[in-house]
Scaffold this active site. Structure first.
Site, mmCIF file in Angstrom:
data_model
loop_
_atom_site.group_PDB
_atom_site.id
_atom_site.type_symbol
_atom_site.label_atom_id
_atom_site.label_comp_id
_atom_site.label_asym_id
_atom_site.label_seq_id
_atom_site.Cartn_x
_atom_site.Cartn_y
_atom_site.Cartn_z
ATOM 1 N N GLU A 1 -8.970 7.106 3.640
ATOM 2 C CA GLU A 1 -8.127 7.981 2.824
ATOM 3 C C GLU A 1 -8.559 8.033 1.368
ATOM 4 O OE1 GLU A 1 -3.406 8.723 1.701
ATOM 5 O OE2 GLU A 1 -3.949 7.367 3.342
ATOM 6 N N LYS B 1 -0.923 10.890 6.771
ATOM 7 C CA LYS B 1 0.408 10.507 7.226
ATOM 8 C C LYS B 1 0.601 11.086 8.622
ATOM 9 C CE LYS B 1 2.677 8.534 4.944
ATOM 10 N NZ LYS B 1 2.834 7.051 4.820
#
Length: 404
Positions: free
Chosen positions: A217, A233
């Site tokens: 990420e 997410k």
């Protein structure tokens, strides 16, 4: 740097392998591919809360003192690679330091003996320094969890109650585990950085500590004056059914979009007016044996944006805090029994041309006593406590297996 009792324990209990790591050629996350294997430390600065001062401002100043001027990211310096000069620097900012920069609740103490900020300036070498002789083999003992599955599930219920009262919309909860070890931890941490999908794979070392990262990420990237963040997410097993379930989940999509909106707001604080955009929404990517949903949010940096203000705006990352960010930090501080240490912070590379920091999910740290890991997930009103506990276990499983 680590001094006193921790360093004494390390010297007494095992060879001084971790203490010797700063003298070695290393591969920090996001370092230029052409320079890997040739980087050698030139200077470093580390910060702990007892040092006082503003760590963001001091980071920017330290880099400028070593020829890396990041005072106006909207107008980066031309990318000139000097083989005989400074290449760039590794930058680590912990979740606790990020909370401090955001003026939010810092939470429980760091369970690992690590600095909260570290900046390491690197040059090049064609003759790597000799590595100290390592003990024969690596041994890791059993994991001790920071909370039981029941305590984790109870914390999920507590977040859902806070959401019901309108105090927060989403909170990311993180658990910790530690295990004793002997031997040289660096090969195990380096294996972690090579896990599939580890966009920010690599190792950062210090005097008495080391961090290994396998993060997919992007916390923040700045190149050519463009700001980019890629929040993740939403998680499912990397099977055809898992992918279909992730794409069809209204709960996961709502949770994801909530964090995308938070990230848009964070970038808007430091961007040219009207330049924030979402280039990719809820794209499914693979990390090890998991599917994860990722979006790409971009903006153009405001004139005069320096590194210190950038860190204040984006740290700690919204996908590992929740929304609203400051209210979520309050809940995290109240519910998590152990600090986030090396996890959920930022780790990557800065040079004259910009910044590239990964979010330290899928990350392990080693100090003089233990190896530490963390994992968690975002909690919304629709969260099922048992499912959230299982998701955290699925995220940490590849990390723990790599450290065997």
């Amino acid at each position: 740097m680590v001094r006193g009792k921790s360093a004494e324990r390390m010297s007494k209990n095992r060879p001084d392998v971790v203490e010797a790591l700063p003298r070695m050629v290393v591969e920090p996350p996001a370092a230029p591919a052409r320079c890997r294997g040739r980087l050698v430390e030139r200077a470093r600065w580390e910060w702990r809360p007892t040092d006082g001062g503003d760590p963001a401002a001091r980071t920017e100043e330290f880099l400028a003192d070593h020829g890396l001027h990041l005072h106006d990211l909207a107008r980066p310096a031309p990318r000139h690679h000097d083989p005989d000069g400074v290449c760039g620097a590794a930058l680590y900012v912990s979740a606790a330091a990020g909370a401090l920069l955001a003026r939010g609740a810092v939470g429980a103490a760091n369970p690992a003996d690590l600095p909260e900020v570290a900046v390491v300036v690197y040059g090049h070498t064609d003759a790597p320094p000799a590595r100290p002789a390592a003990p024969a083999g690596w041994w890791r003992g059993p994991w001790t969890e920071s909370w039981t599955r029941r305590q984790h599930a109870d914390a999920v219920d507590a977040v859902r109650e806070a959401i019901g009262h309108g105090e927060v919309y989403q909170v990311n909860l993180v658990g910790h585990a530690a295990a004793p070890y002997t031997g040289d931890p660096l090969p195990a941490l380096a294996r972690l950085g090579r896990l599939p999908g580890a966009r920010y794979g690599g190792v950062l070392t210090g005097d008495g500590w080391a961090i290994g990262c396998a993060s997919p990420e992007t916390l923040i990237e700045v190149r050519g004056g463009t700001l980019t963040t890629r929040p993740i997410k939403g998680t499912r097993p990397a099977t055809a059914a898992g992918r279909a379930d992730l794409l069809a989940s209204a709960k996961e999509r709502a949770e994801h979009i909530m964090i995308v909106d938070l990230e848009r707001n964070d970038l808007a604080r430091i961007a040219r007016t009207g330049s924030v955009r979402v280039d990719d929404l809820f794209a499914v990517r693979r990390w090890c044996d998991l599917w994860q949903a990722e979006s790409t949010v971009r903006a153009e940096a405001a004139d005069g944006l320096g590194l210190a203000d950038l860190l204040r705006a984006v740290c700690p990352g919204g996908s590992v805090t929740g929304a609203p960010k400051l209210a979520a930090l309050d809940r995290i501080a109240a519910l998590e029994p152990v600090g986030r240490g090396a996890s959920m912070g930022g780790l990557g590379w800065v040079d004259a041309g910009g910044v590239d920091l990964g979010l330290t999910i899928r990350t392990a740290a080693v100090d003089g006593d233990a190896v530490h890991v963390w994992a968690g997930g975002g909690i919304t009103w629709d969260s099922d406590p048992d499912a959230e506990v299982a998701e955290a276990a699925a995220k940490t499983a590849p990390v723990r297996a790599t450290l065997d």
